[in-house]
Design a protein around this motif. Structure first.
Motif, mmCIF file in Angstrom:
data_model
loop_
_atom_site.group_PDB
_atom_site.id
_atom_site.type_symbol
_atom_site.label_atom_id
_atom_site.label_comp_id
_atom_site.label_asym_id
_atom_site.label_seq_id
_atom_site.Cartn_x
_atom_site.Cartn_y
_atom_site.Cartn_z
ATOM 1 N N TRP A 122 0.680 -1.153 -0.114
ATOM 2 C CA TRP A 122 0.121 0.138 -0.001
ATOM 3 C C TRP A 122 1.012 1.336 -0.070
ATOM 4 C CZ3 TRP A 122 -1.259 -4.620 2.325
ATOM 5 C CH2 TRP A 122 -2.841 -4.854 2.104
ATOM 6 N N CYS B 57 5.809 3.727 0.985
ATOM 7 C CA CYS B 57 5.029 2.795 1.239
ATOM 8 C C CYS B 57 4.291 2.521 2.518
ATOM 9 C CB CYS B 57 6.095 1.489 1.178
ATOM 10 S SG CYS B 57 5.107 -0.173 1.203
ATOM 11 N N PRO C 205 -1.181 6.768 -5.522
ATOM 12 C CA PRO C 205 -0.768 5.895 -6.872
ATOM 13 C C PRO C 205 0.755 6.726 -7.044
ATOM 14 C CG PRO C 205 -2.883 6.611 -6.949
ATOM 15 C CD PRO C 205 -2.646 7.350 -5.845
ATOM 16 N N PRO D 49 -4.363 3.087 -3.921
ATOM 17 C CA PRO D 49 -2.899 3.124 -4.104
ATOM 18 C C PRO D 49 -2.320 1.936 -3.434
ATOM 19 C CG PRO D 49 -3.656 4.404 -1.989
ATOM 20 C CD PRO D 49 -4.785 3.736 -2.672
ATOM 21 N N TRP E 276 1.783 5.357 -9.847
ATOM 22 C CA TRP E 276 2.153 4.801 -11.402
ATOM 23 C C TRP E 276 0.764 5.663 -12.164
ATOM 24 C CZ3 TRP E 276 1.386 2.107 -7.000
ATOM 25 C CH2 TRP E 276 0.268 2.187 -6.438
ATOM 26 N N ASP E 277 1.089 5.568 -13.459
ATOM 27 C CA ASP E 277 0.115 6.556 -14.354
ATOM 28 C C ASP E 277 -1.148 5.551 -14.399
ATOM 29 O OD1 ASP E 277 0.022 4.807 -17.249
ATOM 30 O OD2 ASP E 277 2.098 5.100 -16.215
ATOM 31 N N GLU E 278 -2.218 6.178 -15.089
ATOM 32 C CA GLU E 278 -3.530 5.663 -15.061
ATOM 33 C C GLU E 278 -3.942 4.387 -15.783
ATOM 34 O OE1 GLU E 278 -6.947 7.998 -15.944
ATOM 35 O OE2 GLU E 278 -6.856 9.250 -14.554
ATOM 36 N N LEU F 173 -0.807 -2.155 -4.790
ATOM 37 C CA LEU F 173 -0.244 -3.019 -6.015
ATOM 38 C C LEU F 173 -0.026 -4.346 -5.374
ATOM 39 C CD1 LEU F 173 2.715 -1.005 -7.719
ATOM 40 C CD2 LEU F 173 0.224 -1.667 -8.360
ATOM 41 N N ALA G 274 -10.137 3.267 -7.705
ATOM 42 C CA ALA G 274 -8.917 3.335 -7.483
ATOM 43 C C ALA G 274 -8.170 3.331 -6.169
ATOM 44 C CB ALA G 274 -8.265 4.269 -8.633
ATOM 45 N N PRO H 65 -10.374 0.279 -11.605
ATOM 46 C CA PRO H 65 -10.038 1.763 -12.032
ATOM 47 C C PRO H 65 -11.359 2.489 -11.225
ATOM 48 C CG PRO H 65 -9.724 0.760 -14.008
ATOM 49 C CD PRO H 65 -10.312 -0.393 -12.950
ATOM 50 N N THR I 227 -2.331 -3.935 -10.475
ATOM 51 C CA THR I 227 -3.303 -3.182 -9.720
ATOM 52 C C THR I 227 -4.576 -3.915 -9.442
ATOM 53 O OG1 THR I 227 -4.129 -2.075 -11.799
ATOM 54 C CG2 THR I 227 -2.562 -0.854 -10.347
#
Ligand SMILES: Cc1cc2nc3c(=O)[nH]c(=O)nc-3n(C[C@H](O)[C@H](O)[C@H](O)COP(=O)(O)OP(=O)(O)OC[C@H]3O[C@@H](n4cnc5c(N)ncnc54)[C@H](O)[C@@H]3O)c2cc1C
Length: 426
Positions: free
Chosen positions: A279, A355, A283, A312, A285-287, A314, A310, A307, A303
């Protein structure tokens, strides 16, 4: 084993995972007296939605529905559950930093290896009819000119998904699966998460949780199931425990299972599978980021949230030797290595500072799973239908028995449970 237990049920189903619940649901719906006996204090087995982690519900086990023409989709529709389509493969990014495959040069060795690996994979059904000589997927790829570097990429994009090493996957078994595959390439997630489908399947069933089955006696006209809470009788028994649980001898059979069944059980391999969740405070990263891979230890990232929702968050899912290596390390070390590799994947050096949480679940350390999901090594493709065959009043289901569907999946497990139920009431 002498036993005088009265027959109380038409069918005793052992295991409340996807296979067991699907079998019990079908039998219950045609009016059979069914009992489901489960070792864990929860239903779901290798499906386990974790809602108490404080951030966002996560799937510690199965997460995706692999295919539109699957029993999982059929049941989700009946249950009125919403599906979200996921396009992992067209969105795959590779390398450090990870880039969309379609953006790599056609001569890029990684792009060539991934495209060729998929092409070889798609030809397996054609190249390996049932009477062909078997070999490993790695040998098949070598025949197509794969170098050790290209093989290491195929190991990530093909074998990791199968919870196996590329050297240890039987081409004949993979080809058999491709020939019966009706699922199709589309993938989905259940918006409300997998546990909602399980709860729908389990409604009204006679469930006995926290009762490990220790022995099963087949008297010829009935079966006695011996649990930690005492014996119970049934006319038939459907056994859905993972094949690794059978191989570990956790359930005694009286009379013993046939030599053929025992050989089939011993033929399967179940390698470790571990999901790691990271967590972040936002985010990083890009969308468009959905699925990324490289040939490090933390090989495949995605992810896990839709979406629209969304988060944050991974997930890094690793299997086989990678999981075996990471499983031996303490949490703090695993988190540190994972974040270092993620930083390279995302091309940024600040991921560790963002993180805010880490969680992993090691299925190899789970006594009632003993690994991820089972595969067959070269030369052993005969074992899957033998594992699935009924013996006396005992019927066998579970993902590993899905010889006429997709093993290693939820829908394969459901199909196998429904097949075992039909063996009894047809
Ligand atoms: C990490 C991970 C990720 C996955 N991802 C996906 C995915 O995205 N999509 C997908 O389709 N599939 C996925 N799978 C595979 C999928 O989860 C399995 O194929 C499926 O859930 C297996 O169902 P089953 O009923 O055959 O076995 P299980 O779910 O293992 O059910 C067997 C049950 O038997 C019980 N049991 C064991 N021993 C005893 C005993 N002695 N007495 C009583 N009960 C016992 C167990 O506790 C368990 O509940 C994943 C699996 C893992 C581990």
């Amino acid at each position: 084993m002498a036993d005088t237990t009265e027959t109380e049920y038409d069918v005793a189903v052992i295991g409340a995972g996807a296979a067991g619940l699907a079998a019990a649901r079908m039998l219950h719906d045609v009016g059979a007296q069914v009992i489901v006996i489960e070792a864990r204090p929860r239903i779901g087995g290798r499906i386990w939605t974790e809602r108490s982690c404080g951030w966002y519900p996560i799937e510690l086990g199965a997460e995706l529905i692999h295919g539109a023409q699957t029993s999982t989709v059929d049941l989700a529709e009946k249950a009125g559950l919403t599906l979200d389509e996921v396009d992992r493969y067209n969105g795959l990014r590779w390398g450090r930093p990870a880039r969309l495959i379609s953006e790599l040069s056609p001569d890029d060795p990684a792009r060539r290896a991934i495209e060729q690996a998929r092409a070889v994979w798609n030809l397996l059904a054609q190249r390996y009819p049932d009477d062909a000589a078997d070999c490993s997927l790695a040998d098949e790829l070598r025949q197509h000119g794969f170098t050790p570097m290209a093989l290491s990429i195929a190991d990530v994009v093909l074998a990791q998904t199968c919870c196996a090493e590329v050297e240890l996957l039987s081409c004949l078994d993979l080809a058999r699966e491709q020939r019966v595959d009706r699922a199709g390439p589309r993938e989905f997630r259940l918006r409300a998460r997998y546990d909602t489908l399980l709860a729908w399947l389990a409604r009204g069933l006679d469930l006995h949780l926290g009762r490990p089955v220790q022995a099963i006696t087949d008297h010829g006209d009935r079966v006695t199931v011996h649990t930690t809470a005492g014996p119970l009788g049934a006319r038939h028994c459907i056994i859905t425990v993972p094949v690794a649980v059978l191989a570990a001898g956790m359930i005694r059979f009286d009379p013993p299972l046939s030599a053929g069944k025992q050989a089939a059980i011993a033929a399967f391999r179940t390698r470790p599978a571990t999901k790691h969740f990271f967590w972040f405070d936002a985010p990083l990263w890009d969308e468009g980021f959905a699925y990324a891979a490289h040939n490090g230890l933390f090989a495949r990232w995605w992810t896990p949230a839709h979406p629209d929702l969304a988060a944050p968050l991974l997930c890094c899912y690793v299997t086989a030797e990678r999981a075996a290596v990471l499983d031996r390390l303490p949490d703090a070390t695993v988190r540190e290595i994972g974040l270092a590799e993620l930083g390279q994947l995302l091309g940024r050096d600040d991921v560790a500072t963002h993180c805010v949480g880490f969680r992993r679940y090691r299925w190899a350390a789970d006594a009632y799973a003993r690994g991820g999901y089972a595969h067959l090594p070269p030369g052993m493709a005969w074992a899957r239908p033998v594992l699935a065959a009924a013996e006396g009043n005992l019927h066998f289901a579970g993902e590993a028995t899905a010889y006429d569907s997709n093993p290693q999946t939820v829908h394969g497990a459901i199909d196998s449970g429904q097949r075992a139920a039909r063996e009894i009431f047809n």
